[in-house]
Design a protein around this motif. Structure first.
Motif, PDB file in Angstrom:
ATOM      1  N   ASP A 133      13.014  34.567  -1.991  1.00 16.43           N
ATOM      2  CA  ASP A 133      13.719  35.041  -3.413  1.00 16.43           C
ATOM      3  C   ASP A 133      15.107  34.682  -2.849  1.00 16.43           C
ATOM      4  OD1 ASP A 133      14.764  37.462  -1.793  1.00 16.43           O
ATOM      5  OD2 ASP A 133      13.672  38.447  -3.458  1.00 16.43           O
ATOM      6  N   TYR A 135      16.114  31.268  -3.437  1.00 15.55           N
ATOM      7  CA  TYR A 135      16.899  30.943  -4.625  1.00 15.55           C
ATOM      8  C   TYR A 135      17.182  32.056  -5.898  1.00 15.55           C
ATOM      9  CZ  TYR A 135      17.030  27.509  -8.082  1.00 15.55           C
ATOM     10  OH  TYR A 135      17.421  26.559  -9.170  1.00 15.55           O
ATOM     11  N   THR A 136      16.538  32.604  -6.275  1.00 21.19           N
ATOM     12  CA  THR A 136      16.930  33.548  -7.055  1.00 21.19           C
ATOM     13  C   THR A 136      18.153  34.230  -6.458  1.00 21.19           C
ATOM     14  OG1 THR A 136      14.672  33.382  -7.759  1.00 21.19           O
ATOM     15  CG2 THR A 136      16.533  35.594  -8.263  1.00 21.19           C
ATOM     16  N   LYS A 137      18.772  35.274  -5.859  1.00 21.82           N
ATOM     17  CA  LYS A 137      19.673  36.109  -4.829  1.00 21.82           C
ATOM     18  C   LYS A 137      20.517  34.998  -4.917  1.00 21.82           C
ATOM     19  CE  LYS A 137      17.046  38.817  -1.742  1.00 21.82           C
ATOM     20  NZ  LYS A 137      17.053  39.661  -0.780  1.00 21.82           N
ATOM     21  N   ARG A 139      20.970  32.275  -7.189  1.00 15.11           N
ATOM     22  CA  ARG A 139      21.880  32.113  -8.617  1.00 15.11           C
ATOM     23  C   ARG A 139      22.305  33.503  -8.914  1.00 15.11           C
ATOM     24  NH1 ARG A 139      19.525  32.493 -13.816  1.00 15.11           N
ATOM     25  NH2 ARG A 139      19.854  30.398 -15.174  1.00 15.11           N
ATOM     26  N   ASN A 140      21.698  34.675  -9.105  1.00 11.99           N
ATOM     27  CA  ASN A 140      22.506  35.572  -9.104  1.00 11.99           C
ATOM     28  C   ASN A 140      23.975  35.578  -8.631  1.00 11.99           C
ATOM     29  OD1 ASN A 140      20.289  36.741 -10.648  1.00 11.99           O
ATOM     30  ND2 ASN A 140      20.057  37.740  -9.084  1.00 11.99           N
ATOM     31  N   LYS A 143      25.932  32.931 -10.585  1.00  4.62           N
ATOM     32  CA  LYS A 143      26.325  33.570 -11.847  1.00  4.62           C
ATOM     33  C   LYS A 143      27.238  34.536 -12.029  1.00  4.62           C
ATOM     34  CE  LYS A 143      22.797  35.644 -14.163  1.00  4.62           C
ATOM     35  NZ  LYS A 143      21.371  36.578 -14.223  1.00  4.62           N
ATOM     36  N   ASP A 151      21.275  24.892 -15.088  1.00  2.31           N
ATOM     37  CA  ASP A 151      20.130  24.379 -14.354  1.00  2.31           C
ATOM     38  C   ASP A 151      19.750  23.042 -14.540  1.00  2.31           C
ATOM     39  OD1 ASP A 151      19.668  26.979 -13.536  1.00  2.31           O
ATOM     40  OD2 ASP A 151      19.842  27.533 -15.316  1.00  2.31           O
ATOM     41  N   HIS A 168      21.014  23.645  -5.401  1.00  3.48           N
ATOM     42  CA  HIS A 168      20.069  24.193  -4.811  1.00  3.48           C
ATOM     43  C   HIS A 168      18.823  24.334  -5.518  1.00  3.48           C
ATOM     44  CE1 HIS A 168      23.468  27.694  -4.637  1.00  3.48           C
ATOM     45  NE2 HIS A 168      23.606  26.981  -3.776  1.00  3.48           N
ATOM     46  N   LYS A 170      14.475  25.700  -6.187  1.00  4.64           N
ATOM     47  CA  LYS A 170      13.762  26.404  -5.693  1.00  4.64           C
ATOM     48  C   LYS A 170      12.199  25.418  -4.579  1.00  4.64           C
ATOM     49  CE  LYS A 170      13.505  28.843 -10.078  1.00  4.64           C
ATOM     50  NZ  LYS A 170      12.698  29.249 -11.336  1.00  4.64           N
ATOM     51  N   ASP A 364      16.024  27.492 -15.985  1.00  8.12           N
ATOM     52  CA  ASP A 364      16.209  29.357 -16.337  1.00  8.12           C
ATOM     53  C   ASP A 364      16.503  29.441 -16.885  1.00  8.12           C
ATOM     54  OD1 ASP A 364      14.288  30.333 -13.056  1.00  8.12           O
ATOM     55  OD2 ASP A 364      15.857  29.063 -12.317  1.00  8.12           O
ATOM     56  N   ASP A 366      18.714  32.378 -19.246  1.00 11.40           N
ATOM     57  CA  ASP A 366      19.195  33.789 -19.098  1.00 11.40           C
ATOM     58  C   ASP A 366      19.183  34.560 -20.030  1.00 11.40           C
ATOM     59  OD1 ASP A 366      20.025  34.007 -15.855  1.00 11.40           O
ATOM     60  OD2 ASP A 366      21.558  32.291 -16.715  1.00 11.40           O
TER      61      ASP A 366
END
Length: 366
Positions: A133, A135-137, A139-140, A143, A151, A168, A170, A364, A366
């Motif tokens: 995971d 990519y999500t981490k 991205r966070n 942020k 995106d 980045h 996915k 993505d 938010d």
């Protein structure tokens, strides 16, 4: 460029790529000839490789001094840019790793490490893919610490970091067909134990296993051929990668991967170009290509399209549309679909569907 000068261009490219050979001329090159060679080298982002052929030329074969000086200035800029990219790669790899994120360097400077003179390969940006995971981490993290990212279509995001463009992804591989998703995920797990590292500014940066690096680099070429085209630099990447890792890969397993992902027929065309135009020894290929195939038509398309199709003179005066990235896009995309559908049918068919989805629905939010 006429065929004779084109042949000289490929002689120079092979000499710079492999660090050997002599230039064979039937008549001396003029200043205009060298200017044309340099223009095509820029169009294909291989001016560094052509420059690396100069030590193997006789004095009277070299470009005019004024052009050599201009070329040398450009090489200094390329080297400085690559040094800056290496600083950012090392910094980001440590930063993300310290956050429990596991980035993997794609293409670019990772592939450059397989060249004779890595700092002479032109890199446009830094590409990261991630384990699990990640990519999500990542991205966070952006942020909260670097919110000016965007995106983008293709299940990716982009931003600038200290003046260097970063992407980045996915997806580790540029396959469009959703039918391959589970198999590709399994490949990443099966080959995790063979992951490699490259030293960049003293930091061991993670790369994919050699088989998967080849898959990644080669399917990236195919992706752009199906759309607007791609230049010779990426073919040089593939050639240097095969040459450097040929003794480390399982040729039978790699052949099965190409077959399972539906691109083996196209891979044969690629291999023929790498051998017959770029001088890759046949012994560096994992398996032979059929002698009956003819990839000249594909090389012609690559030659005219240049880097990502932006230098294609055939469409210079064509109509532009706000809905498409390039002039005459519908015509170009249809032509490339017809060219490649019989060599990689799933990818050619999936491209317009998945690209549209990723552009409008796959980003993505938010």
């Amino acid at each position: 460029m006429n065929n004779q000068l084109k042949g000289i261009f490929f002689q120079l490219l092979r000499m710079g790529l492999w660090g050997e050979g002599k230039l064979t001329l039937t008549q001396s090159l003029t200043s205009d000839d060298w200017s044309t060679i340099r223009r095509y080298a820029i169009n294909h982002t291989v001016e560094g490789i052509i420059y690396d052929s100069f030590p193997f030329l006789e004095e009277q074969q070299l470009p005019p001094q004024a052009l050599r000086l201009k070329w040398a200035v450009r090489m200094d800029q390329i080297e400085r840019h690559n040094e800056k990219m290496n600083e950012v790669i090392a910094e980001q790899f440590v930063l993300l790793s310290d956050k429990g994120i596991h980035p993997i360097l794609q293409k670019g400077q990772g592939v450059a490490s397989y060249y004779r003179i890595p700092n002479h390969r032109i890199s446009g940006d830094i590409d990261w893919c991630f384990e699990a995971d990640g990519y999500t981490k990542a991205r966070n993290f952006l942020k909260n610490n670097h919110p000016n990212f965007q995106d983008t279509a293709g299940f990716s995001l982009e931003y600038d970091w200290k003046g260097i463009h970063i992407e980045h992804h996915k997806r580790t591989f540029d396959f469009r067909s959703p039918l391959k998703k589970n198999y590709l995920r399994k490949l990443l797990l099966d080959y995790k134990y063979k992951q490699e590292t490259v030293k960049i500014n003293g930091i061991s940066v993670r790369l994919l296993a050699p088989e998967l690096q080849l898959l990644q680099v080669n399917v990236h070429i195919l992706k752009h051929l199906i759309t607007y085209g791609i230049g010779l630099r990426q073919f040089c990447d593939s050639a240097r990668l095969y040459y450097s890792v040929s003794t480390q890969i399982d040729p039978t397993a790699l052949g099965y991967i190409y077959q399972k992902t539906g691109i083996l027929r196209w891979i044969h065309l690629l291999h023929q170009i790498l051998v017959e135009y770029l001088g890759l020894p046949k012994s560096s290929l994992p398996f032979p290509y059929p002698e009956s195939i003819d990839a000249d038509w594909m090389l012609e398309e690559v030659w005219y399209s240049g880097n990502f199709g932006v230098h294609d003179d055939r469409f210079e005066n064509s109509k532009k549309s706000k809905h498409f990235a390039m002039p005459d896009s519908p015509k170009r995309l249809w032509q490339n679909f017809k060219r490649y559908v019989k060599y990689a049918p799933e990818e050619a068919i999936a491209f317009p569907l998945v690209h549209t989805y990723s552009k409008f629905l796959g980003k993505d939010k938010d």
